[in-house]
Design a protein around this motif. Sequence first.
Motif, PDB file in Angstrom:
ATOM      1  N   LYS A 164       4.258   8.143 -11.048  1.00 51.05           N
ATOM      2  CA  LYS A 164       4.994   7.089 -11.665  1.00 51.05           C
ATOM      3  C   LYS A 164       4.222   6.045 -11.931  1.00 51.05           C
ATOM      4  CE  LYS A 164       9.292   8.871 -10.371  1.00 51.05           C
ATOM      5  NZ  LYS A 164      10.260   8.954  -9.313  1.00 51.05           N
ATOM      6  N   ILE A 165       4.765   4.740 -12.624  1.00 44.99           N
ATOM      7  CA  ILE A 165       3.923   3.402 -12.842  1.00 44.99           C
ATOM      8  C   ILE A 165       4.360   2.606 -11.680  1.00 44.99           C
ATOM      9  CG2 ILE A 165       3.691   1.704 -14.309  1.00 44.99           C
ATOM     10  CD1 ILE A 165       2.467   4.513 -15.144  1.00 44.99           C
ATOM     11  N   VAL A 166       3.325   1.998 -10.949  1.00 42.00           N
ATOM     12  CA  VAL A 166       3.687   0.818  -9.977  1.00 42.00           C
ATOM     13  C   VAL A 166       4.129  -0.459 -10.748  1.00 42.00           C
ATOM     14  CG1 VAL A 166       2.506  -0.707  -8.611  1.00 42.00           C
ATOM     15  CG2 VAL A 166       1.791   1.641  -8.622  1.00 42.00           C
ATOM     16  N   PRO A 167       5.203  -1.421 -10.160  1.00 36.39           N
ATOM     17  CA  PRO A 167       5.841  -2.382 -10.783  1.00 36.39           C
ATOM     18  C   PRO A 167       4.444  -3.087 -11.195  1.00 36.39           C
ATOM     19  CG  PRO A 167       6.911  -1.845  -8.798  1.00 36.39           C
ATOM     20  CD  PRO A 167       5.835  -0.811  -8.755  1.00 36.39           C
ATOM     21  N   SER A 168       4.995  -3.747 -12.426  1.00 36.38           N
ATOM     22  CA  SER A 168       4.176  -4.468 -13.029  1.00 36.38           C
ATOM     23  C   SER A 168       3.625  -5.834 -12.436  1.00 36.38           C
ATOM     24  CB  SER A 168       4.521  -4.992 -14.638  1.00 36.38           C
ATOM     25  OG  SER A 168       4.777  -3.781 -15.291  1.00 36.38           O
ATOM     26  N   GLN A 169       4.598  -6.572 -11.626  1.00 40.10           N
ATOM     27  CA  GLN A 169       4.040  -7.543 -10.852  1.00 40.10           C
ATOM     28  C   GLN A 169       2.812  -7.449 -10.061  1.00 40.10           C
ATOM     29  OE1 GLN A 169       8.026  -7.577  -9.503  1.00 40.10           O
ATOM     30  NE2 GLN A 169       7.500  -8.045  -7.230  1.00 40.10           N
ATOM     31  N   THR A 211       3.908   5.937  -5.490  1.00 42.67           N
ATOM     32  CA  THR A 211       4.417   6.012  -6.589  1.00 42.67           C
ATOM     33  C   THR A 211       3.001   6.747  -7.472  1.00 42.67           C
ATOM     34  OG1 THR A 211       5.050   3.606  -6.635  1.00 42.67           O
ATOM     35  CG2 THR A 211       4.489   4.192  -8.755  1.00 42.67           C
ATOM     36  N   ILE A 212       1.705   6.740  -7.002  1.00 38.07           N
ATOM     37  CA  ILE A 212       0.661   7.365  -7.622  1.00 38.07           C
ATOM     38  C   ILE A 212       0.831   8.737  -7.354  1.00 38.07           C
ATOM     39  CG2 ILE A 212      -1.752   7.614  -7.397  1.00 38.07           C
ATOM     40  CD1 ILE A 212      -1.959   4.830  -7.385  1.00 38.07           C
ATOM     41  N   GLY A 221       0.629  -1.182  -0.015  1.00 42.12           N
ATOM     42  CA  GLY A 221       0.012  -0.099  -0.065  1.00 42.12           C
ATOM     43  C   GLY A 221       0.814   1.332  -0.078  1.00 42.12           C
ATOM     44  N   ALA A 222       1.576   1.224   0.963  1.00 43.00           N
ATOM     45  CA  ALA A 222       2.454   2.436   1.115  1.00 43.00           C
ATOM     46  C   ALA A 222       3.430   3.044  -0.326  1.00 43.00           C
ATOM     47  CB  ALA A 222       3.484   2.408   2.261  1.00 43.00           C
ATOM     48  N   MET A 223       3.809   1.943  -0.793  1.00 44.09           N
ATOM     49  CA  MET A 223       4.582   1.931  -2.084  1.00 44.09           C
ATOM     50  C   MET A 223       3.765   2.203  -3.220  1.00 44.09           C
ATOM     51  SD  MET A 223       5.079   0.121  -5.119  1.00 44.09           S
ATOM     52  CE  MET A 223       4.697  -1.345  -4.870  1.00 44.09           C
ATOM     53  N   ASN A 244      -3.774  16.770  -9.078  1.00 49.59           N
ATOM     54  CA  ASN A 244      -3.467  18.388  -8.671  1.00 49.59           C
ATOM     55  C   ASN A 244      -2.328  18.442  -9.652  1.00 49.59           C
ATOM     56  OD1 ASN A 244      -0.526  17.695  -8.177  1.00 49.59           O
ATOM     57  ND2 ASN A 244      -1.723  16.070  -6.589  1.00 49.59           N
ATOM     58  N   LEU A 245      -2.108  19.842 -10.043  1.00 44.77           N
ATOM     59  CA  LEU A 245      -1.466  20.241 -11.222  1.00 44.77           C
ATOM     60  C   LEU A 245       0.020  19.573 -11.545  1.00 44.77           C
ATOM     61  CD1 LEU A 245      -1.716  21.601 -14.091  1.00 44.77           C
ATOM     62  CD2 LEU A 245      -1.035  23.940 -12.537  1.00 44.77           C
ATOM     63  N   GLU A 246       0.773  19.639 -10.383  1.00 47.70           N
ATOM     64  CA  GLU A 246       1.947  19.119 -10.241  1.00 47.70           C
ATOM     65  C   GLU A 246       1.935  17.862 -10.597  1.00 47.70           C
ATOM     66  OE1 GLU A 246       5.608  18.650  -7.060  1.00 47.70           O
ATOM     67  OE2 GLU A 246       3.715  19.481  -6.383  1.00 47.70           O
ATOM     68  N   THR A 247       1.190  16.854 -10.096  1.00 44.90           N
ATOM     69  CA  THR A 247       1.333  15.443 -10.491  1.00 44.90           C
ATOM     70  C   THR A 247       0.724  15.240 -11.867  1.00 44.90           C
ATOM     71  OG1 THR A 247       0.661  15.012  -8.303  1.00 44.90           O
ATOM     72  CG2 THR A 247       0.636  13.243  -9.557  1.00 44.90           C
ATOM     73  N   ILE A 248      -0.205  15.989 -12.224  1.00 43.44           N
ATOM     74  CA  ILE A 248      -0.732  15.978 -13.674  1.00 43.44           C
ATOM     75  C   ILE A 248       0.348  16.116 -14.741  1.00 43.44           C
ATOM     76  CG2 ILE A 248      -2.201  16.676 -15.457  1.00 43.44           C
ATOM     77  CD1 ILE A 248      -4.192  17.639 -13.167  1.00 43.44           C
TER      78      ILE A 248
END
Length: 242
Positions: A106-111, A101-102, A95-97, A187-191
Motif C-alpha cells: 500500500k501507499i504510505v501517508p503523503s505527509q 504499509t510496504i 518505521g513500523a507503520m 514476493n509474488l503476493e505483494t507484487i
Amino acid sequence: MWRRVASLSSSISSSFLAQTASRLNTWESLTTGIAQQAKGVIAPKEKTPFITFVLGGPGSGKGTQCIKIVETFGFAHLSAGDLLRREIASKSADGAMILNTIKEGKIVPSQVTVKLIQKEMELSDNHKFLIDGFPRTEENRVSFEQILSEWQSQIGVEPNVVLFFDCPEEEMVKRVLNRNEGRVDDNLETIKKRLTVFQALSLPVINYYSEKGKLYTIKAIGTEDEIFEQVRPIFAAFETVG
Ligand SMILES: Nc1ncnc2c1ncn2[C@@H]1O[C@H](COP(=O)(O)OP(=O)(O)O)[C@@H](O)[C@H]1O
Ligand SMILES: Nc1ccn([C@@H]2O[C@H](COP(=O)(O)OP(=O)(O)O)[C@@H](O)[C@H]2O)c(=O)n1
Ligand SMILES: [Mg+2]
C-alpha cells in the motif's frame, strides 16, 4: 545551493522558503515570522530547481534508469522507496507503520513521504532533482504541490518533466522476483497487490500529467542501454535550452 545555514532555525521549509524568496527578490512579500527571522542571512539560490518525477510500475526500471540519468546529466536522485526504507532501518517513530504499509503493497501517508523528500531536497547542493517513485497517488501529488507552492509561489508548482516507464506486467513481475535485494515486498503476493495499487492509484497521476503535456512515455522493454537511448534526448533537449 540548497544548503542550510547552520545557525538558522532547524525548520526545513524556513530556509528553503527564505532562499527561494531571496533569489526571486520577493522577500518583502513573504511576511511570515520564519522568513523574517532568516532575512539577509541566507545566501541566495543560484538556479531555479528542475524537478523530474520518475513513474512506472514496480520493476519497470525506474531506479536503474535514474542511475544512468545521474551519471549523464548530473541530477540528484531521490527515491521515495529508498527514503522510506531508510526510515524503517533507522527505527524512527514511523518505521513500523512504513514497514507494514510496504509489506502490504500500500501507499504510505503523503505527509510522511513528502517530508522525507522535502528534507533531502533542502539538504542537496544540486538544483536538478529526479524524484523516483513519487507521486504514486493523487494525494501524493497534491501534497507535494502544496509544499512547492509554499516554497516557490513565483515559480509554479508543476514538475518540469514526468517520465513514465511503461512496461508489461509480466515483465515487471519477472524483474521484481529476480531483483534479489532482500526487499520485503519483492514476493509474488505483494507484487500482485502493488500492481493493483499501481493501476488504481498511480495511473490517474500519469494521466493527469499526460493531459498537462508533461509526460514522456518510455517503452521500458529491451536492454538497459536501449531504454536509456529513449531517455537521453529528453534531458539533452533541456540541456540545450538551459
Ligand atoms: N531493461 C531491463 N531489462 C531487464 N532487467 C532490468 C532492466 N532494467 C532493470 N532491470 C532489473 O529489474 C529489476 C527492477 O529494476 P528497478 O530499476 O529496481 O525497477 P523499479 O525501480 O522501477 O522497481 C532490477 O533487478 C534491475 O536490475
Ligand atoms: N511515493 C511512495 C513510494 C513508495 N512507497 C512505498 O514503498 C514501496 C516501494 O517503493 P519503490 O519505489 O522502492 O518500489 P519500486 O517501484 O522501485 O519497486 C511501495 O510499494 C510503497 O509501499 C509509498 O508508499 N509511497
Ligand atoms: Mg525502484
